[in-house]
Design an enzyme around this catalytic site. Structure first.
Site, PDB file in Angstrom:
ATOM      1  N   LYS A   1      34.417  16.137 -21.375  1.00 38.05           N
ATOM      2  CA  LYS A   1      34.500  14.191 -20.523  1.00 38.05           C
ATOM      3  C   LYS A   1      33.258  13.606 -21.058  1.00 38.05           C
ATOM      4  O   LYS A   1      32.518  14.010 -20.455  1.00 38.05           O
ATOM      5  CB  LYS A   1      35.171  14.151 -19.961  1.00 38.05           C
ATOM      6  CG  LYS A   1      34.343  12.766 -18.654  1.00 38.05           C
ATOM      7  CD  LYS A   1      35.392  12.735 -17.634  1.00 38.05           C
ATOM      8  CE  LYS A   1      35.306  10.985 -17.354  1.00 38.05           C
ATOM      9  NZ  LYS A   1      36.184  10.952 -16.151  1.00 38.05           N
TER      10      LYS A   1
ATOM     11  N   ASP B   1      30.939   4.690 -15.888  1.00 39.13           N
ATOM     12  CA  ASP B   1      32.194   4.546 -15.750  1.00 39.13           C
ATOM     13  C   ASP B   1      31.993   3.771 -14.840  1.00 39.13           C
ATOM     14  O   ASP B   1      32.190   4.108 -13.068  1.00 39.13           O
ATOM     15  CB  ASP B   1      32.406   6.177 -15.065  1.00 39.13           C
ATOM     16  CG  ASP B   1      34.051   5.461 -14.914  1.00 39.13           C
ATOM     17  OD1 ASP B   1      34.930   5.130 -14.822  1.00 39.13           O
ATOM     18  OD2 ASP B   1      34.816   6.069 -14.106  1.00 39.13           O
TER      19      ASP B   1
ATOM     20  N   LYS C   1      35.350  -0.135  -9.988  1.00 40.14           N
ATOM     21  CA  LYS C   1      34.849   0.300  -8.813  1.00 40.14           C
ATOM     22  C   LYS C   1      33.649  -0.274  -7.617  1.00 40.14           C
ATOM     23  O   LYS C   1      33.810  -1.803  -8.203  1.00 40.14           O
ATOM     24  CB  LYS C   1      33.750   2.085  -9.078  1.00 40.14           C
ATOM     25  CG  LYS C   1      34.695   2.824  -9.974  1.00 40.14           C
ATOM     26  CD  LYS C   1      33.786   3.973 -10.077  1.00 40.14           C
ATOM     27  CE  LYS C   1      34.717   4.182 -11.318  1.00 40.14           C
ATOM     28  NZ  LYS C   1      35.124   6.121 -10.452  1.00 40.14           N
TER      29      LYS C   1
ATOM     30  N   ASP D   1      29.065  10.377 -15.376  1.00 39.21           N
ATOM     31  CA  ASP D   1      30.302  10.746 -15.537  1.00 39.21           C
ATOM     32  C   ASP D   1      30.636  11.557 -17.383  1.00 39.21           C
ATOM     33  O   ASP D   1      31.514  12.162 -17.672  1.00 39.21           O
ATOM     34  CB  ASP D   1      31.540   9.560 -15.646  1.00 39.21           C
ATOM     35  CG  ASP D   1      32.735   9.772 -15.531  1.00 39.21           C
ATOM     36  OD1 ASP D   1      33.334  11.070 -15.173  1.00 39.21           O
ATOM     37  OD2 ASP D   1      33.642   9.262 -15.753  1.00 39.21           O
TER      38      ASP D   1
ATOM     39  N   ASP E   1      40.315   3.047 -14.644  1.00 37.66           N
ATOM     40  CA  ASP E   1      39.346   3.693 -13.989  1.00 37.66           C
ATOM     41  C   ASP E   1      40.251   5.258 -14.358  1.00 37.66           C
ATOM     42  O   ASP E   1      38.895   5.947 -14.120  1.00 37.66           O
ATOM     43  CB  ASP E   1      39.280   3.685 -12.889  1.00 37.66           C
ATOM     44  CG  ASP E   1      38.207   3.802 -12.215  1.00 37.66           C
ATOM     45  OD1 ASP E   1      36.904   4.731 -12.431  1.00 37.66           O
ATOM     46  OD2 ASP E   1      37.209   4.358 -11.013  1.00 37.66           O
TER      47      ASP E   1
ATOM     48  N   ARG F   1      41.145  10.944 -18.467  1.00 38.25           N
ATOM     49  CA  ARG F   1      42.104  11.657 -19.043  1.00 38.25           C
ATOM     50  C   ARG F   1      42.583  10.958 -20.377  1.00 38.25           C
ATOM     51  O   ARG F   1      43.461  11.675 -21.098  1.00 38.25           O
ATOM     52  CB  ARG F   1      43.517  12.027 -17.949  1.00 38.25           C
ATOM     53  CG  ARG F   1      44.086  10.624 -17.580  1.00 38.25           C
ATOM     54  CD  ARG F   1      44.812  10.629 -16.696  1.00 38.25           C
ATOM     55  NE  ARG F   1      43.462   9.921 -15.527  1.00 38.25           N
ATOM     56  CZ  ARG F   1      44.215  10.444 -13.812  1.00 38.25           C
ATOM     57  NH1 ARG F   1      45.538  10.744 -13.655  1.00 38.25           N
ATOM     58  NH2 ARG F   1      43.399  10.983 -12.996  1.00 38.25           N
TER      59      ARG F   1
END
Ligand code: BES
Ligand code: ZN
Ligand code: ZN
Length: 502
Positions: free
Chosen positions: A268, A273, A280, A291, A350, A354
């Site tokens: 990833k 992020d 966030k 991230d 967020d 995935r």
């Protein structure tokens, strides 16, 4: 660029010497101690006369030394020792229960106390795995990220001499070289993680992968936003929509002659992020520069494996985007189509890792590798379940999961097996698309794994490692682990490649 030689964090040099440790000119001599009967300690070092041993042991005890694990005692101006300072590092009662990881942690704690000293002699043991572990521990604990500081400070040691008793064998030399390659790749991984996000856009991370493979038999292919569109990578594109700095996908191929098995590593690579529109909270958001730790670990691992020349085919995939909120960002409620044609309803922007992984995993499985492992700072739930240091390992086969956990343990990285409960698939149901990108909030680490499983055929051995905790140390340094990027899973991947190599 964070990876070019002039700005990369310098890796210390390591050499072997057959001289007596006390005879080598240096700033520091590092020796080990262990508790001994009575109120005494025993020096674990070679090349001293019995009288010197007794003298040094007495001095260490006088300074409160007990030989317990992680204890660091400094002696100055020891008669008969050329180095200006002797550092005695406690190993605990290692003869009762000798564990190389305890040894590495102790050496790391000792070396972290050596800021300001340049050349360090270590009284080393006479075994390849001891030399390997010494280089790993001393190398990894000497790391400090100072690139952005005007005043760099005293600096960590730049040269280590491992003084071994007796002859220097070819096994010792290759143990040293092997460990050095791994340390060097972990420095690269840490540098990439620690680089501020303004200096590491998706295109920069892709280029860093290419730069890292320069001179190695690794081919690097980079997809830009146009190529991603052409290949139907809707996950990576969707996450990248909000950023003015477009996303990338990178494939690194290492295919040595004679290799008979194929390992695929998928990372990833979210260069930052913010959470996107599902933004966030501000506190700690800056840590989301980490991230892309999964991607950085894949780059480091492929570089190390190719440098070591292991006879195993390795394909590294990194899915890269910056997750930003903006007028062009994806919205909660959007539906995107991933590489394999699955439609995903984005209920929370967020949960972006995935989405980018879905594309890269989808591409990787078309090659049917013998083992595919993805690594990602995927969920806050991972940290809640397992804490800061322990990775969560999930898989569609118990055997592959246990193999990865065992390899991690052997390599000195903490990892623990976690399940992929079938019932969690229900919670990912969407009314509009094939699957939603979030579940009902319970078992968050596991439901992310269950989401990824959707993109993996049952016939494909696959392991998912969530490193949200261990990839980035936001607490105090410990053992050989500094603050910031850790390089989590590089050593595990090298170990797995060693096991799969012929
Ligand atoms: N990158 C984060 C996970 C993370 C959090 C890593 C803290 C390291 C430290 C990830 O993209 C994320 O935000 N996940 C969400 C998922 C949720 C919306 C289902 C999370 O964990 O809150
Ligand atoms: Zn996120
Ligand atoms: Zn994320």
């Amino acid at each position: 660029m964070p990876t070019s030689d002039d700005t990369a964090t310098k890796v210390p040099s390591f050499t072997l010497s057959a001289s007596k440790p006390r005879d080598i000119a240096a700033d520091v001599l590092l020796v080990n101690t262990t508790p001994a009967k009575g109120k005494n300690i025993e020096l674990v070092a070679h090349g001293f006369t019995p009288a010197q041993m007794t003298r040094i042991q007495k001095d260490i005890v006088a300074l409160g030394g007990t030989g317990k694990s992680g204890e660091v005692i400094k002696l100055v101006g020891v008669t008969g020792v050329k180095a200006s300072v002797v550092i005695a590092v406690g190993l605990g009662d290692f003869r009762k229960n000798f564990d190389l990881e305890d040894f590495r942690q102790a050496i790391g704690t000792g070396v972290r106390a050596l800021s300001g000293y340049k050349k360090v002699v270590i009284s080393a043991g006479h075994a390849p795995d001891h030399i390997y572990s010494t280089v790993i521990a001393a190398g990894l604990s000497s790391y400090s990220f100072t690139k952005y500081l005007k005043k760099k400070g005293d600096g960590m040691p730049s040269a280590f001499v491992l003084a071994v008793p007796g002859e220097i064998t070819s096994e010792f030399k290759s143990a040293l070289a092997g460990a050095q390659a791994v340390v060097s790749s972990i420095y690269l991984t840490r540098d990439l993680i620690n680089t501020p996000p303004n200096d590491l856009a998706p295109a920069d991370l892709a280029l860093a992968a290419k730069t890292a493979m320069a001179g190695l038999p690794v081919t690097v292919k980079i997809w830009d936003e146009k190529a991603l569109k052409a290949d139907g990578c809707g996950g990576i594109l969707g996450v990248g929509l909000g950023s003015s700095r477009p996303p990338r996908l990178v494939k690194m191929t290492y295919s040595p002659k004679g290799a008979t098995s194929h390992l695929s590593l998928v990372g990833k690579g979210i260069t930052f992020d913010t959470g996107g529109i599902s933004i966030k909270p501000a506190s700690k958001m800056h840590e989301m520069k980490s991230d892309m730790s999964g991607a950085a670990a894949v780059i480091g691992a492929v570089q190390a494996i190719a440098t070591l020349g292991l006879k195993v085919q390795v394909t590294g995939w990194i899915a890269i985007a910056e997750n930003m909120p903006s007028g062009s960002a994806q919205r909660p409620g959007d539906v995107l189509t991933t590489f394999d044609g699955t439609t995903v309803e984005v209920l929370n922007t967020d949960a972006e890792g995935r989405l980018v992984l879905a594309d890269a995993i989808g591409m990787s499985v078309t090659e049917k590798p013998d083992l595919m492992i993805d690594v990602a700072t995927l969920t806050g739930a991972q940290r809640i379940a397992l804490g800061r240091r322990m990775a969560g390992v999930m898989s569609n086969t118990d055997a592959a999961r246990d193999q990865v956990v065992a390899a991690a343990t052997k390599a000195g990285e903490e990892a623990w097996p976690m399940p992929l409960p079938k019932d969690l698939r229900e919670t990912l149901k969407s009314e509009t698309a094939d699957i939603a990108n979030i579940g009902d909030g319970l078992g968050g680490m596991l439901s992310a794994g269950v989401f990824l499983r959707e993109f993996v055929p049952d016939s494909q051995a696959w392991v998912h490692i969530d490193v949200a905790g261990p990839a980035y140390n936001d607490a105090a340094p410990f053992g050989y682990t500094p603050k910031g990027g850790t390089g989590s899973m590089v050593r595990t991947f090298v170990e797995i490649a060693r096991e799969m190599a012929n």
